[in-house]
Design a protein around this motif. Sequence first.
Motif, PDB file in Angstrom:
ATOM      1  N   ARG A 251      -8.028 -50.146  -8.514  1.00 23.24           N
ATOM      2  CA  ARG A 251      -6.783 -49.463  -9.503  1.00 23.24           C
ATOM      3  C   ARG A 251      -5.723 -50.589  -9.664  1.00 23.24           C
ATOM      4  O   ARG A 251      -5.455 -50.663 -10.798  1.00 23.24           O
ATOM      5  CB  ARG A 251      -6.134 -48.355  -8.962  1.00 23.24           C
ATOM      6  CG  ARG A 251      -5.299 -47.609  -9.575  1.00 23.24           C
ATOM      7  CD  ARG A 251      -4.426 -46.425  -8.739  1.00 23.24           C
ATOM      8  NE  ARG A 251      -3.881 -47.229  -7.689  1.00 23.24           N
ATOM      9  CZ  ARG A 251      -3.739 -46.601  -6.359  1.00 23.24           C
ATOM     10  NH1 ARG A 251      -4.133 -45.560  -6.267  1.00 23.24           N
ATOM     11  NH2 ARG A 251      -3.096 -47.261  -5.293  1.00 23.24           N
TER      12      ARG A 251
ATOM     13  N   GLU B  70      -6.843 -53.405 -12.141  1.00 24.88           N
ATOM     14  CA  GLU B  70      -6.825 -52.737 -13.475  1.00 24.88           C
ATOM     15  C   GLU B  70      -5.697 -52.543 -14.012  1.00 24.88           C
ATOM     16  O   GLU B  70      -5.326 -53.102 -15.296  1.00 24.88           O
ATOM     17  CB  GLU B  70      -7.723 -51.368 -13.652  1.00 24.88           C
ATOM     18  CG  GLU B  70      -9.267 -51.522 -13.096  1.00 24.88           C
ATOM     19  CD  GLU B  70     -10.147 -51.960 -14.158  1.00 24.88           C
ATOM     20  OE1 GLU B  70      -9.521 -52.501 -15.248  1.00 24.88           O
ATOM     21  OE2 GLU B  70     -11.316 -52.001 -13.851  1.00 24.88           O
ATOM     22  N   GLN B  71      -4.714 -52.129 -13.388  1.00 26.16           N
ATOM     23  CA  GLN B  71      -3.328 -51.717 -13.829  1.00 26.16           C
ATOM     24  C   GLN B  71      -2.623 -53.015 -13.923  1.00 26.16           C
ATOM     25  O   GLN B  71      -1.811 -53.196 -15.326  1.00 26.16           O
ATOM     26  CB  GLN B  71      -2.576 -50.880 -12.811  1.00 26.16           C
ATOM     27  CG  GLN B  71      -2.977 -49.604 -12.739  1.00 26.16           C
ATOM     28  CD  GLN B  71      -2.226 -48.785 -11.718  1.00 26.16           C
ATOM     29  OE1 GLN B  71      -1.384 -49.310 -10.683  1.00 26.16           O
ATOM     30  NE2 GLN B  71      -2.027 -47.389 -11.693  1.00 26.16           N
TER      31      GLN B  71
ATOM     32  N   HIS C  29      -2.915 -58.206 -24.390  1.00 25.89           N
ATOM     33  CA  HIS C  29      -4.407 -58.497 -25.104  1.00 25.89           C
ATOM     34  C   HIS C  29      -5.111 -59.745 -24.830  1.00 25.89           C
ATOM     35  O   HIS C  29      -4.395 -60.723 -24.972  1.00 25.89           O
ATOM     36  CB  HIS C  29      -4.145 -58.088 -26.585  1.00 25.89           C
ATOM     37  CG  HIS C  29      -5.574 -58.276 -27.233  1.00 25.89           C
ATOM     38  ND1 HIS C  29      -6.539 -57.582 -27.169  1.00 25.89           N
ATOM     39  CD2 HIS C  29      -5.844 -59.360 -27.988  1.00 25.89           C
ATOM     40  CE1 HIS C  29      -7.506 -57.946 -28.030  1.00 25.89           C
ATOM     41  NE2 HIS C  29      -7.405 -59.109 -28.638  1.00 25.89           N
TER      42      HIS C  29
ATOM     43  N   LEU D 171      -3.926 -55.930 -14.944  1.00 25.67           N
ATOM     44  CA  LEU D 171      -4.688 -56.491 -16.115  1.00 25.67           C
ATOM     45  C   LEU D 171      -4.242 -55.823 -17.463  1.00 25.67           C
ATOM     46  O   LEU D 171      -4.100 -56.513 -18.314  1.00 25.67           O
ATOM     47  CB  LEU D 171      -6.158 -56.564 -15.863  1.00 25.67           C
ATOM     48  CG  LEU D 171      -6.838 -57.347 -14.942  1.00 25.67           C
ATOM     49  CD1 LEU D 171      -8.212 -56.966 -14.533  1.00 25.67           C
ATOM     50  CD2 LEU D 171      -6.674 -58.898 -15.361  1.00 25.67           C
ATOM     51  N   ASP D 172      -3.958 -54.573 -17.212  1.00 24.78           N
ATOM     52  CA  ASP D 172      -3.729 -53.888 -18.494  1.00 24.78           C
ATOM     53  C   ASP D 172      -2.140 -54.373 -18.949  1.00 24.78           C
ATOM     54  O   ASP D 172      -1.897 -54.391 -20.234  1.00 24.78           O
ATOM     55  CB  ASP D 172      -3.486 -52.142 -18.150  1.00 24.78           C
ATOM     56  CG  ASP D 172      -4.707 -51.731 -18.139  1.00 24.78           C
ATOM     57  OD1 ASP D 172      -5.839 -52.303 -18.654  1.00 24.78           O
ATOM     58  OD2 ASP D 172      -5.108 -50.515 -17.437  1.00 24.78           O
ATOM     59  N   LEU D 173      -1.262 -54.534 -18.049  1.00 27.33           N
ATOM     60  CA  LEU D 173       0.174 -54.949 -18.163  1.00 27.33           C
ATOM     61  C   LEU D 173       0.005 -56.673 -18.730  1.00 27.33           C
ATOM     62  O   LEU D 173       1.091 -56.996 -19.334  1.00 27.33           O
ATOM     63  CB  LEU D 173       0.827 -55.134 -16.731  1.00 27.33           C
ATOM     64  CG  LEU D 173       1.083 -53.550 -16.509  1.00 27.33           C
ATOM     65  CD1 LEU D 173       1.823 -53.404 -15.106  1.00 27.33           C
ATOM     66  CD2 LEU D 173       2.025 -52.803 -17.263  1.00 27.33           C
TER      67      LEU D 173
ATOM     68  N   ARG E  66     -11.536 -59.100 -21.821  1.00 28.17           N
ATOM     69  CA  ARG E  66     -10.871 -58.242 -20.742  1.00 28.17           C
ATOM     70  C   ARG E  66     -11.647 -58.477 -19.588  1.00 28.17           C
ATOM     71  O   ARG E  66     -12.855 -57.773 -19.363  1.00 28.17           O
ATOM     72  CB  ARG E  66     -10.851 -56.658 -21.025  1.00 28.17           C
ATOM     73  CG  ARG E  66     -10.469 -55.726 -20.244  1.00 28.17           C
ATOM     74  CD  ARG E  66      -9.195 -55.915 -19.713  1.00 28.17           C
ATOM     75  NE  ARG E  66      -8.441 -54.896 -18.962  1.00 28.17           N
ATOM     76  CZ  ARG E  66      -8.569 -54.249 -17.933  1.00 28.17           C
ATOM     77  NH1 ARG E  66      -9.526 -54.853 -17.126  1.00 28.17           N
ATOM     78  NH2 ARG E  66      -8.028 -53.170 -17.430  1.00 28.17           N
TER      79      ARG E  66
END
Length: 288
Positions: free
Chosen positions: A206, A209-210, A217, A212-214, A221
């Motif tokens: 988790r 993932e968080q 783009h 990487l989301d921040l 991915r």
Amino acid sequence: MTRTTDELIQAAQQRDPRAVARLISLVEDRHASAAAVLASLFPRTGSAYVIGLTGAPGSGKSTLTDLLIRHVRSLGEEVGVLAVDPSSPFTGGAILGDRIRMQDHVGDPGVYIRSMGSRGHLGGVAEATPKAIMILDAIGFPFVFVETVGMGQAEVEIVESADTTIVVVNPGWGDSVQANKAGLLEIGDVFIVNKADRDGVAEAVRDLEQMLDLGGHRDWRPPVLTTIATTGEGIGAVWEAIFEHRACLQSTGRLEQIRSARLRQELRRAVVGELLGRAEGTAEDDRV
């Protein structure tokens, strides 16, 4: 009888492990014939796909590398492996324990494993690692694995040599501040939470993932996968992710860009090394 460099190259292409070892030693030790060896081999390079494995000490990189070797061999492909170990700052020696952990592949002509001491070079790899990759590429290995030292925060130089970089972490590996400090988020193409039979796996996935989301783009991915290296669980998914990343690089033209940048970097290093050698020689010349 001492073999010529041409004889060494010919023997190395026939998977003579002693010849491969000798060629790598020539460039590692900066032998007088190293430049001629690399010049002869360079036109034959460009086919191998280079996969780097990095992460903190004890994360299971060596065991994962061993499992990936087995997987590649099960597919009928050959693989060269460079395992970089830390060198003593006092004696310059290295234990070279990674090679010991991969002893099951000794005698397999489709696998070549070379341990390299870092010799004080920072960044998680040895100074001669890019040249050793070139040798394994030129003699025909379609895949080359590079396992880094495991130094953590400074260990990001592998991205300059690898087409796909795998970052290995464990449950409870640390918070987002530590992750960003290490620079691992920026270099990872595939993230693995190893030892997934321990507590804290879901939290580690988790957090990654968080973060990487921040990160904004990207064309690719990075996936976050879980493995249990002691049982081999998850290795097939890791190999699939490597090939998906390769396909992405090829479709976007990034693979060619990465390799062009790598060649420019190697040329820069060669020029700097030559200038340093000349400067040191001048400084030691009593006539100056």
